[in-house]
Design a protein around this motif. Structure first.
Motif, PDB file in Angstrom:
ATOM      1  N   GLU A  15       0.827  -1.221   0.000  1.00  0.00           N
ATOM      2  CA  GLU A  15       0.000   0.000   0.000  1.00  0.00           C
ATOM      3  C   GLU A  15       0.858   1.268   0.000  1.00  0.00           C
ATOM      4  O   GLU A  15       0.619   2.205   0.770  1.00  0.00           O
ATOM      5  CB  GLU A  15      -0.954  -0.009   1.204  1.00  0.00           C
ATOM      6  CG  GLU A  15      -2.039  -1.074   1.074  1.00  0.00           C
ATOM      7  CD  GLU A  15      -2.476  -1.631   2.423  1.00  0.00           C
ATOM      8  OE1 GLU A  15      -2.303  -0.929   3.426  1.00  0.00           O
ATOM      9  OE2 GLU A  15      -2.981  -2.766   2.450  1.00  0.00           O
ATOM     10  N   ARG A  17       3.742   1.748   1.136  1.00  0.00           N
ATOM     11  CA  ARG A  17       4.650   1.937   2.262  1.00  0.00           C
ATOM     12  C   ARG A  17       5.698   0.828   2.275  1.00  0.00           C
ATOM     13  O   ARG A  17       5.368  -0.343   2.064  1.00  0.00           O
ATOM     14  CB  ARG A  17       3.860   1.897   3.574  1.00  0.00           C
ATOM     15  CG  ARG A  17       4.638   2.327   4.795  1.00  0.00           C
ATOM     16  CD  ARG A  17       3.672   2.627   5.947  1.00  0.00           C
ATOM     17  NE  ARG A  17       3.114   1.425   6.555  1.00  0.00           N
ATOM     18  CZ  ARG A  17       3.647   0.807   7.610  1.00  0.00           C
ATOM     19  NH1 ARG A  17       4.735   1.269   8.175  1.00  0.00           N
ATOM     20  NH2 ARG A  17       3.066  -0.269   8.118  1.00  0.00           N
ATOM     21  N   LEU A  19       7.692  -1.617   4.116  1.00  0.00           N
ATOM     22  CA  LEU A  19       7.782  -2.282   5.428  1.00  0.00           C
ATOM     23  C   LEU A  19       9.225  -2.702   5.691  1.00  0.00           C
ATOM     24  O   LEU A  19       9.675  -2.740   6.828  1.00  0.00           O
ATOM     25  CB  LEU A  19       6.889  -3.526   5.471  1.00  0.00           C
ATOM     26  CG  LEU A  19       5.462  -3.382   4.941  1.00  0.00           C
ATOM     27  CD1 LEU A  19       4.705  -4.682   5.101  1.00  0.00           C
ATOM     28  CD2 LEU A  19       4.754  -2.239   5.652  1.00  0.00           C
ATOM     29  N   ASN A  39       8.391  -2.511  17.915  1.00  0.00           N
ATOM     30  CA  ASN A  39       7.211  -3.103  17.269  1.00  0.00           C
ATOM     31  C   ASN A  39       6.973  -2.437  15.922  1.00  0.00           C
ATOM     32  O   ASN A  39       7.068  -1.220  15.806  1.00  0.00           O
ATOM     33  CB  ASN A  39       5.965  -2.884  18.135  1.00  0.00           C
ATOM     34  CG  ASN A  39       5.928  -3.860  19.296  1.00  0.00           C
ATOM     35  OD1 ASN A  39       6.313  -5.020  19.151  1.00  0.00           O
ATOM     36  ND2 ASN A  39       5.484  -3.395  20.446  1.00  0.00           N
ATOM     37  N   ALA A  41       8.773  -2.604  13.263  1.00  0.00           N
ATOM     38  CA  ALA A  41       9.991  -2.208  12.542  1.00  0.00           C
ATOM     39  C   ALA A  41      10.210  -3.017  11.263  1.00  0.00           C
ATOM     40  O   ALA A  41      10.961  -2.594  10.384  1.00  0.00           O
ATOM     41  CB  ALA A  41      11.207  -2.349  13.450  1.00  0.00           C
ATOM     42  N   GLY A  42       9.567  -4.179  11.191  1.00  0.00           N
ATOM     43  CA  GLY A  42       9.745  -5.013  10.002  1.00  0.00           C
ATOM     44  C   GLY A  42      10.519  -6.300  10.283  1.00  0.00           C
ATOM     45  O   GLY A  42      10.945  -6.992   9.357  1.00  0.00           O
ATOM     46  N   THR A  45       8.675  -9.439   9.068  1.00  0.00           N
ATOM     47  CA  THR A  45       8.688  -9.393   7.599  1.00  0.00           C
ATOM     48  C   THR A  45      10.043  -9.874   7.070  1.00  0.00           C
ATOM     49  O   THR A  45      10.104 -10.671   6.126  1.00  0.00           O
ATOM     50  CB  THR A  45       8.383  -7.965   7.110  1.00  0.00           C
ATOM     51  OG1 THR A  45       7.172  -7.521   7.731  1.00  0.00           O
ATOM     52  CG2 THR A  45       8.230  -7.903   5.608  1.00  0.00           C
TER      53      THR A  45
HETATM   54  N1  LIG Z   1       0.568  -7.736   4.626  1.00  0.00           N
HETATM   55  C1  LIG Z   1       0.749  -6.516   5.140  1.00  0.00           C
HETATM   56  N2  LIG Z   1       0.196  -5.435   4.552  1.00  0.00           N
HETATM   57  C2  LIG Z   1       0.392  -4.196   5.048  1.00  0.00           C
HETATM   58  N3  LIG Z   1       1.119  -3.947   6.152  1.00  0.00           N
HETATM   59  C3  LIG Z   1       1.688  -4.985   6.786  1.00  0.00           C
HETATM   60  C4  LIG Z   1       1.547  -6.320   6.328  1.00  0.00           C
HETATM   61  N4  LIG Z   1       2.233  -7.129   7.159  1.00  0.00           N
HETATM   62  C5  LIG Z   1       2.790  -6.333   8.097  1.00  0.00           C
HETATM   63  N5  LIG Z   1       2.457  -5.041   7.878  1.00  0.00           N
HETATM   64  C6  LIG Z   1       2.942  -3.875   8.642  1.00  0.00           C
HETATM   65  O1  LIG Z   1       4.318  -3.820   8.427  1.00  0.00           O
HETATM   66  C7  LIG Z   1       5.006  -3.322   9.548  1.00  0.00           C
HETATM   67  C8  LIG Z   1       6.077  -4.283   9.962  1.00  0.00           C
HETATM   68  O2  LIG Z   1       5.495  -5.462  10.456  1.00  0.00           O
HETATM   69  P1  LIG Z   1       6.324  -6.628  11.142  1.00  0.00           P
HETATM   70  O3  LIG Z   1       7.371  -7.100  10.212  1.00  0.00           O
HETATM   71  O4  LIG Z   1       5.340  -7.633  11.624  1.00  0.00           O
HETATM   72  O5  LIG Z   1       6.985  -5.859  12.373  1.00  0.00           O
HETATM   73  P2  LIG Z   1       7.723  -6.399  13.674  1.00  0.00           P
HETATM   74  O6  LIG Z   1       7.821  -7.876  13.575  1.00  0.00           O
HETATM   75  O7  LIG Z   1       9.032  -5.701  13.684  1.00  0.00           O
HETATM   76  O8  LIG Z   1       6.878  -5.953  14.850  1.00  0.00           O
HETATM   77  C9  LIG Z   1       3.943  -3.095  10.599  1.00  0.00           C
HETATM   78  O9  LIG Z   1       3.597  -1.724  10.580  1.00  0.00           O
HETATM   79  C10 LIG Z   1       2.772  -3.961  10.131  1.00  0.00           C
HETATM   80  O10 LIG Z   1       1.556  -3.419  10.545  1.00  0.00           O
END
Ligand SMILES: Nc1ncnc2c1ncn2[C@@H]1O[C@H](COP(=O)(O)OP(=O)(O)O)[C@@H](O)[C@H]1O
Ligand SMILES: [Mg+2]
Length: 263
Positions: A15, A17, A19, A39, A41-42, A45
């Protein structure tokens, strides 16, 4: 090449952004990395990329010498052990602890069959024993405490004899005793030269077990620091990473961090 993991200019965009934002990072064989970051931070991901479950929007990824996009991930995935909430949620609560670990040998989250080989059962018992779960082999997974569940998940992740072990917040939700117990066990694993390369995500420096060699700090998808723990885990880097003034201290082989008193 002997790199376990190599990311070059990797971004994950959702979207509009990022990540994960232009991350370049490599993990060599035998290294034990901690990924630190607040929290969102990615961190998860990044682990999803490292486990080949997520393809980046841009950039190139090599995992265990194979390029993501040109390797069959179904050949790659058994070589990677993953323990995290996303896996735990897929496991049926009615299976016993032993079954939960044993099914990993067949790349399954469910489907207990009777034809498991004795040698696999031996291995499952040995990993569970190493994680202090030998008295809970017949307990149903769904009835375990948080700490017991985490330890079962780590044993499960070891079952395929992975070359790379990924742990997403293994100590989250544990009480102090549970955390210290897990840190001790992870420390033993980290120092075992026959253990796989390891990457552990956390947001608490207190959870870094002795034996972890490197740290990657990320904030808003970007790498702030990456390198040997003793070099990069500084008050300055951690303060930038979490966006507040912090003091990091090392006592023997453990770490603590606290907010800087503003007086
Ligand atoms: N499929 C997705 N679509 C949009 N945003 C996502 C998706 N998955 C995760 N996010 C966002 O991406 C960011 C990083 O997520 P994440 O990797 O889970 O962080 P962490 O594990 O460091 O807490 C967060 O702001 C989360 O809300
Ligand atoms: Mg996460």
């Amino acid at each position: 090449m002997s790199d376990v993991l190599e990311l070059v200019d990797v971004s994950v965009v959702r979207e509009g952004r990022a990540l994960v934002d232009q991350v370049s990072w490599s993990v060599a064989e035998g290294e034990r990395w901690v990924i630190l970051g607040p929290n969102g931070a990615g961190k998860t991901t990044l682990l999803n990329i490292a486990s080949s479950y997520l393809f980046p929007t841009t950039g190139t990824v090599q995992i265990l010498g194979e390029k993501l996009g040109s390797v069959d991930v179904f050949d790659l995935r058994p070589r990677i052990g993953v323990a995290g909430m996303s896996v735990a949620q897929k496991l049926p609560g009615r299976q016993t602890v032993l079954q939960t670990v044993l099914t990993a040998a067949y790349g399954m989250t469910a489907g207990w069959q009777e034809e498991y080989e004795a040698v696999d059962e031996e291995r499952a018992r040995a990993f569970l024993d190493r994680l202090g779960m030998n008295e809970l082999l017949d307990r149903r997974f769904g009835t375990l405490s948080e700490g017991e569940r985490k330890r079962t998940m780590i044993a499960r992740a070891m079952m395929t004899d992975p070359e790379l072990l990924l742990l997403d917040e293994p100590a989250a939700g544990l009480d102090l005793g549970g955390r210290e117990d897990l840190v001790r066990r992870l420390g033993r694993l980290a120092r075992d030269p026959y253990a796989p390369s390891m990457i552990m995500v956390t947001h608490h420096v207190e959870e870094i077990a002795p034996g972890f060699t490197h740290v990657l700090m990320i904030r808003q998808g970007k790498v702030l620091a990456a390198g040997p723990v003793e070099q990069e885990l500084t008050s300055r880097n951690l303060s930038r990473c979490f966006g507040l003034p912090l003091v990091v201290e090392r006592r023997e082989d453990r770490w603590t961090a606290q907010g800087l008193a503003l007086s």
